[in-house]
Design an enzyme around this catalytic site. Sequence first.
Site, short mmCIF file in Angstrom:
data_model
loop_
_atom_site.label_atom_id
_atom_site.label_comp_id
_atom_site.label_asym_id
_atom_site.label_seq_id
_atom_site.Cartn_x
_atom_site.Cartn_y
_atom_site.Cartn_z
N HIS A 1 -7.37 9.56 -1.88
CA HIS A 1 -6.71 9.47 -0.57
C HIS A 1 -7.59 10.05 0.55
CE1 HIS A 1 -2.36 9.13 1.08
NE2 HIS A 1 -3.21 8.95 2.06
N ARG B 1 10.30 -7.33 12.27
CA ARG B 1 8.89 -6.99 12.50
C ARG B 1 8.04 -7.24 11.27
NH1 ARG B 1 9.28 -1.25 15.76
NH2 ARG B 1 9.64 -2.12 17.84
N TYR C 1 3.16 9.71 -0.47
CA TYR C 1 4.25 9.13 0.32
C TYR C 1 5.62 9.39 -0.33
CZ TYR C 1 0.39 6.45 2.44
OH TYR C 1 -0.78 6.07 3.05
N LYS D 1 -2.65 6.01 -4.48
CA LYS D 1 -3.76 6.92 -4.19
C LYS D 1 -3.47 8.30 -4.79
CE LYS D 1 -3.69 4.70 0.37
NZ LYS D 1 -2.30 4.57 0.82
N LYS E 1 2.53 -1.25 8.93
CA LYS E 1 3.80 -0.76 8.40
C LYS E 1 4.95 -1.15 9.31
CE LYS E 1 6.74 3.06 8.73
NZ LYS E 1 6.94 4.33 9.43
N SER E 2 6.04 -1.57 8.73
CA SER E 2 7.31 -1.62 9.45
C SER E 2 8.43 -1.57 8.42
CB SER E 2 7.42 -2.91 10.28
OG SER E 2 8.68 -2.93 10.93
N VAL E 3 9.58 -1.03 8.83
CA VAL E 3 10.76 -1.09 7.97
C VAL E 3 11.80 -2.03 8.59
CG1 VAL E 3 10.47 1.19 6.93
CG2 VAL E 3 11.75 0.97 9.07
N ILE F 1 -3.03 -3.41 6.72
CA ILE F 1 -1.75 -3.07 6.08
C ILE F 1 -0.76 -2.47 7.09
CG2 ILE F 1 -2.52 -2.81 3.69
CD1 ILE F 1 -3.08 0.19 4.32
N ASN G 1 4.86 -9.53 11.69
CA ASN G 1 3.50 -9.06 11.39
C ASN G 1 2.79 -9.94 10.37
OD1 ASN G 1 4.09 -6.99 13.13
ND2 ASN G 1 4.34 -5.42 11.56
N LEU H 1 -2.15 -0.63 13.82
CA LEU H 1 -1.52 -0.76 15.14
C LEU H 1 -1.60 0.57 15.89
CD1 LEU H 1 1.69 -2.71 13.96
CD2 LEU H 1 -0.49 -3.68 14.77
N ASP I 1 0.84 -1.20 0.00
CA ASP I 1 0.00 0.00 0.00
C ASP I 1 0.88 1.25 0.00
OD1 ASP I 1 -2.87 1.16 0.63
OD2 ASP I 1 -1.44 2.26 1.87
P1 NAD Z 1 0.70 1.30 11.86
O1 NAD Z 1 -0.49 1.27 12.75
O2 NAD Z 1 0.88 0.25 10.85
O3 NAD Z 1 1.96 1.36 12.84
C1 NAD Z 1 3.26 1.33 12.33
C2 NAD Z 1 4.24 1.49 13.48
O4 NAD Z 1 4.00 0.50 14.47
C3 NAD Z 1 5.67 1.29 13.02
O5 NAD Z 1 6.20 2.49 12.55
C4 NAD Z 1 6.35 0.80 14.29
O6 NAD Z 1 6.67 1.88 15.09
C5 NAD Z 1 5.23 0.01 14.94
N1 NAD Z 1 5.31 -1.43 14.68
C6 NAD Z 1 5.03 -2.09 13.51
N2 NAD Z 1 5.17 -3.41 13.66
C7 NAD Z 1 5.55 -3.61 14.94
C8 NAD Z 1 5.85 -4.77 15.68
N3 NAD Z 1 5.77 -5.99 15.18
N4 NAD Z 1 6.22 -4.60 16.99
C9 NAD Z 1 6.28 -3.37 17.55
N5 NAD Z 1 6.01 -2.24 16.88
C10 NAD Z 1 5.64 -2.36 15.58
O7 NAD Z 1 0.76 2.77 11.22
P2 NAD Z 1 0.75 3.47 9.80
O8 NAD Z 1 2.03 3.36 9.10
O9 NAD Z 1 0.22 4.84 10.04
O10 NAD Z 1 -0.38 2.68 8.97
C11 NAD Z 1 -0.10 1.57 8.16
C12 NAD Z 1 -0.26 1.90 6.71
O11 NAD Z 1 -1.58 2.39 6.44
C13 NAD Z 1 0.64 3.05 6.23
O12 NAD Z 1 1.98 2.67 6.08
C14 NAD Z 1 -0.05 3.43 4.96
O13 NAD Z 1 0.26 2.51 3.93
C15 NAD Z 1 -1.52 3.31 5.36
N6 NAD Z 1 -2.08 4.62 5.81
C16 NAD Z 1 -3.06 5.18 5.05
C17 NAD Z 1 -3.61 6.39 5.42
C18 NAD Z 1 -4.69 6.99 4.59
O14 NAD Z 1 -5.03 8.16 4.80
N7 NAD Z 1 -5.25 6.26 3.64
C19 NAD Z 1 -3.18 7.04 6.58
C20 NAD Z 1 -2.19 6.45 7.36
C21 NAD Z 1 -1.66 5.23 6.96
#
Ligand code: NAD
Length: 276
Positions: free
Chosen positions: A111, A239, A53, A78, A233-235, A231, A243, A193, A48
């Site tokens: 978006h 993790r 981004y 988006k 996120k992690s880099v 969806i 996930n 998360l 995603d």
């Molecule tokens: P998320 O809820 O996925 O949280 C990500 C964060 O959680 C990471 O940066 C890390 O700090 C932590 N994390 C992830 N895996 C973990 C693990 N196994 N253990 C401990 N900590 C962990 O937050 P996000 O990135 O805001 O949302 C996910 C995705 O949703 C985004 O990357 C994006 O693709 C999408 N998104 C869309 C919109 C929209 O407006 N459509 C807005 C925000 C995000």
Amino acid sequence: MSIDEVPRVPLADGRSIPQLGLGVYKVSDDEAEASVSTALGAGYRHVDTAAYYGNERGVGRALAACGLDRNDYFVTTKVWNDQHGYDSTLRSFDESLDKLGLDEVDLYLIHWPAPKQDLYVETYRALEALRAQGRARSIGVSNFQVHHLDRLLAETDIVPVINQIEVHPLLQQRELRAYGDAHAIVTEAWSPLGRGKVLAHPALVAMAEKYGVSTAQLVIRWHLQLGLVVIPKSVTPSRIAENFDVFGFELADDDLDTIASLDSGERVGSHPDKVD
Ligand code: NAD
């Protein structure tokens, strides 16, 4: 974990989407390339991203190098708020495809509704044209509230297959999920998360311990059992793998009830009526 174990959620247009994908918000091109490559190696088949981004090139590089058939992975992007309107959306879509290095995206979303601009109906008309051309295989929206969806359904021809919205245990979005169920619009959870913030919640920490999983795994499993597309996120490679390892346990009904009781309406992101 094999790809065959990731369920696909059917979409109203006859296609389907892998229920679990990788989010790449706030990730640079280089980090996106690395994290998407790691995720594809771990079995993910769904990414995603978004024009906003700024990492479609990095995502595209990982896809080009992955060696998978085009139909074996699913890519969402988006159109950003400053490109609303029919012609600018078509232009923005071309730019996204070019950066991704793809001929088609699997899912193209608006978006945010950006209600002050009042152009989301026109913008959606462009998505309908892109779907007719087959360059956007499926089309949908993100951050649409019930009143935005009501208007879209009244004024356009194709019901969006997905509404991607903020959902996590503190913001469970019952009204929008019910609206989606009633109109065959799949709900996809962003910030599943709570950007990491829900992971310290004592009830969730205790429950995860009981199942012998991490709190992130517990919360992702909860999304899956609600039937949502999710969806996280992690880099961080460990993790990203963690996930994805969420198909070997199941939450009991009483634990789903406990999580249902945690909804406090607390957002980690912006309110859709306020973003323009
Ligand atoms: P998320 O809820 O996925 O949280 C990500 C964060 O959680 C990471 O940066 C890390 O700090 C932590 N994390 C992830 N895996 C973990 C693990 N196994 N253990 C401990 N900590 C962990 O937050 P996000 O990135 O805001 O949302 C996910 C995705 O949703 C985004 O990357 C994006 O693709 C999408 N998104 C869309 C919109 C929209 O407006 N459509 C807005 C925000 C995000």
